[in-house]
Design a protein around this motif. Structure first.
Motif, PDB file in Angstrom:
ATOM      1  N   UNK A 119       0.805  -1.222   0.000  1.00 30.34           N
ATOM      2  CA  UNK A 119       0.000   0.000   0.000  1.00 30.34           C
ATOM      3  C   UNK A 119       0.839   1.274   0.000  1.00 30.34           C
ATOM      4  N   UNK A 120       1.888   1.289  -0.811  1.00 32.94           N
ATOM      5  CA  UNK A 120       2.733   2.473  -0.924  1.00 32.94           C
ATOM      6  C   UNK A 120       3.857   2.539   0.089  1.00 32.94           C
ATOM      7  N   UNK A 121       3.923   1.622   1.032  1.00 28.29           N
ATOM      8  CA  UNK A 121       4.965   1.590   2.055  1.00 28.29           C
ATOM      9  C   UNK A 121       6.035   0.563   1.693  1.00 28.29           C
ATOM     10  N   UNK A 122       7.273   0.852   2.054  1.00 28.26           N
ATOM     11  CA  UNK A 122       8.368  -0.100   2.013  1.00 28.26           C
ATOM     12  C   UNK A 122       8.654  -0.455   3.465  1.00 28.26           C
TER      13      UNK A 122
ATOM     14  N   UNK B 216       9.573  -7.453  18.725  1.00 26.36           N
ATOM     15  CA  UNK B 216       8.829  -7.359  17.478  1.00 26.36           C
ATOM     16  C   UNK B 216       8.957  -5.928  17.013  1.00 26.36           C
ATOM     17  N   UNK B 217       9.285  -5.744  15.766  1.00 26.84           N
ATOM     18  CA  UNK B 217       9.579  -4.413  15.256  1.00 26.84           C
ATOM     19  C   UNK B 217       9.001  -4.263  13.865  1.00 26.84           C
ATOM     20  N   UNK B 218       8.670  -3.055  13.516  1.00 26.78           N
ATOM     21  CA  UNK B 218       8.395  -2.746  12.121  1.00 26.78           C
ATOM     22  C   UNK B 218       9.009  -1.382  11.859  1.00 26.78           C
ATOM     23  N   UNK B 219       9.731  -1.282  10.759  1.00 23.10           N
ATOM     24  CA  UNK B 219      10.180   0.037  10.318  1.00 23.10           C
ATOM     25  C   UNK B 219       9.798   0.171   8.863  1.00 23.10           C
ATOM     26  N   UNK B 220       9.273   1.353   8.540  1.00 23.28           N
ATOM     27  CA  UNK B 220       8.670   1.540   7.225  1.00 23.28           C
ATOM     28  C   UNK B 220       8.940   2.942   6.697  1.00 23.28           C
ATOM     29  N   UNK B 221       8.886   3.042   5.382  1.00 24.90           N
ATOM     30  CA  UNK B 221       9.048   4.336   4.714  1.00 24.90           C
ATOM     31  C   UNK B 221       7.997   4.444   3.625  1.00 24.90           C
TER      32      UNK B 221
END
Length: 156
Positions: A108-111, A121-126
């Motif tokens: 949905x447009x995120x990397x 637990x981690x999430x990193x997004x751009x």
């Protein structure tokens, strides 16, 4: 090599890739029930995970890393295009905006990337269009399910 080619160029002051399994302070404590009991898993040896399991960082530095990956700051324009091409890995041919690229999920447009290890637990997004970086980190409580990526749930 990480110091010279990644940490210094990005100005990461609080990111480390130690040669041993030591987790340096300060540290967010994690808890896990992976071994059948709820216990502190902060200092579990990450050597059995992927090679990146030893890297430690602050949330702010992870935001910088997300932005660098998402913009291709440390790679050539061709390598950046190839990294995010839906056909590079072969899992995205039928999905325009939902596929696994080369080491990064596109959704949905995120990397994004969402590593999990021993109660962390981690999430990193751009988001390239909005130029937003988001980092969410969670640890497990005593009643959490190890099957749920809580950071990903919060991100969504």
């Amino acid at each position: 090599i990480y110091e010279e080619h990644v940490f210094e160029p990005l100005g990461l002051k609080h990111t480390d890739y130690p040669s041993d399994a030591e987790v340096r302070s300060p540290v967010l404590h994690a808890f896990s029930n992976d071994r059948g009991k709820y216990e502190d898993s902060t200092y579990w040896n990450p050597s059995w995970t992927s090679h990146s399991g030893r890297m430690t960082s602050t949330l702010a530095d992870l935001g910088t890393i997300a932005r660098a990956v998402g913009t291709g700051k440390l790679v050539s324009e061709g390598a950046y295009r190839e990294q995010f091409a839906p056909t590079t890995v072969g899992l995205g041919r039928n999905a325009k905006d939902l596929y696994y690229a080369m080491g990064i999920a596109v959704m949905n447009g995120w990397y994004l990337q969402n590593p999990r290890f021993g109660g962390y637990n981690l999430i990193f997004a751009y988001h390239p269009a909005g130029k937003w970086s988001v980092v969410v980190a969670t640890t497990m409580g005593p009643k959490c399910s190890s099957d749920i990526a809580y950071s990903t749930v919060l991100f969504k």
